[in-house]
Write a protein that holds these residues in place. Structure first.
Motif: not given
Length: 254
Positions: A75-78, A90-91, A115-117, A121-123
């Motif tokens: 889910a985090g990567r998607n 903002h995430h 959390e690491a993802i 992420s760059g966001v």
């Protein structure tokens, strides 16, 4: 401003949605039941269209070690990929106090990976790390066992009401990204065995609790500070005693 709340129909998410709508924002409650699936990606890109801030409070449907890791990392990567495509600014994600201390708990390990993802992420992001919810006290007791005598960890716990978690997450979403984490907790810390013992007594459950430093907490051994917030944490106002009184009344009425 437009918000997307992933897990927006759940215990925390529904309250976050209500808080943001009360402030006049345009809010989408995303969940498989509303056509947005973060695991398969179904509906995710469409839901992100025009969204300024994504709030992720979704939880894994299974706490099995492999399942929970797969849920949060997939889910985090998607989500991160869809945010980059949509230009999300903002995430905000709900996490757990103590995640970075890695207390040997599979769920905490999965949240740490999530959390690491997010960080990579760059966001721009804000992580809201909360202590255990008051509403999960029964679950802690049941994890310890269903027999007449149960062993419960003596590690520290500082539980917070779910409503206060939702309010803190909504407030973080309406602020600028911190690119860091904030911690939120209840007003009081207890030994976990004391918390469980008092809860069971209040609801008329006759299980007898023995405090044991070696008793596992969902698979991991914890010390006094493993689950407690650090200095500067935002503390809620709902005390365990007041929440417990409500639980006892509800149990008696039932």
């Amino acid at each position: 401003m437009k918000y997307l709340v992933i897990g927006g129909t759940g215990l925390i998410g529904s309250k976050v949605v209500a808080h943001l709508k009360a402030k006049g924002h345009d809010v989408i409650a995303a969940a498989p039941s509303t056509g947005v699936n973060t695991i398969t990606g179904e509906g995710l890109d469409a839901a992100m269209s025009g969204v300024h801030t994504v709030v992720d409070v979704a939880n894994s449907p299974s706490f099995a070690a492999e399942d929970v890791m797969q849920f949060f990392t997939t889910a985090g990567r998607n989500i991160a990929a869809a945010e980059r495509t949509a230009g999300v600014k903002h995430h905000v994600a709900l996490s757990i106090v103590g995640t970075d201390r890695k207390p040997g708990n599979a769920y905490f390990a999965a949240k740490n990976a999530q959390e690491a993802i997010i960080r990579e992420s760059g966001v721009p992001y804000t992580l809201v790390r909360a202590t255990q919810f008051l509403e999960f006290t029964a679950g802690i007791a049941n994890e310890a066992g269903r027999g007449a005598f149960i062993r419960v960890s003596t590690g520290g716990i500082q539980p917070i009401a779910a409503a206060e978690v939702a309010e803190a997450v909504a407030e973080a979403a309406m602020e600028a990204p911190r690119n860091a984490f904030i911690e939120i907790a209840g007003p009081e810390a207890f030994p976990m065995d004391e918390l469980v013992r008092r809860y069971l007594h209040a609801v008329g459950d006759e299980r007898q609790v023995t405090g044991d430093p070696a008793a596992p907490y969902f698979g991991g051994i914890i010390g006094w500070e493993s689950l407690l917030p650090g200095p500067g944490a935002h503390l809620g106002k709902v005390s365990f005693e007041n929440w417990l009184a409500g639980q006892a009344s509800a149990h008696a009425a039932a």
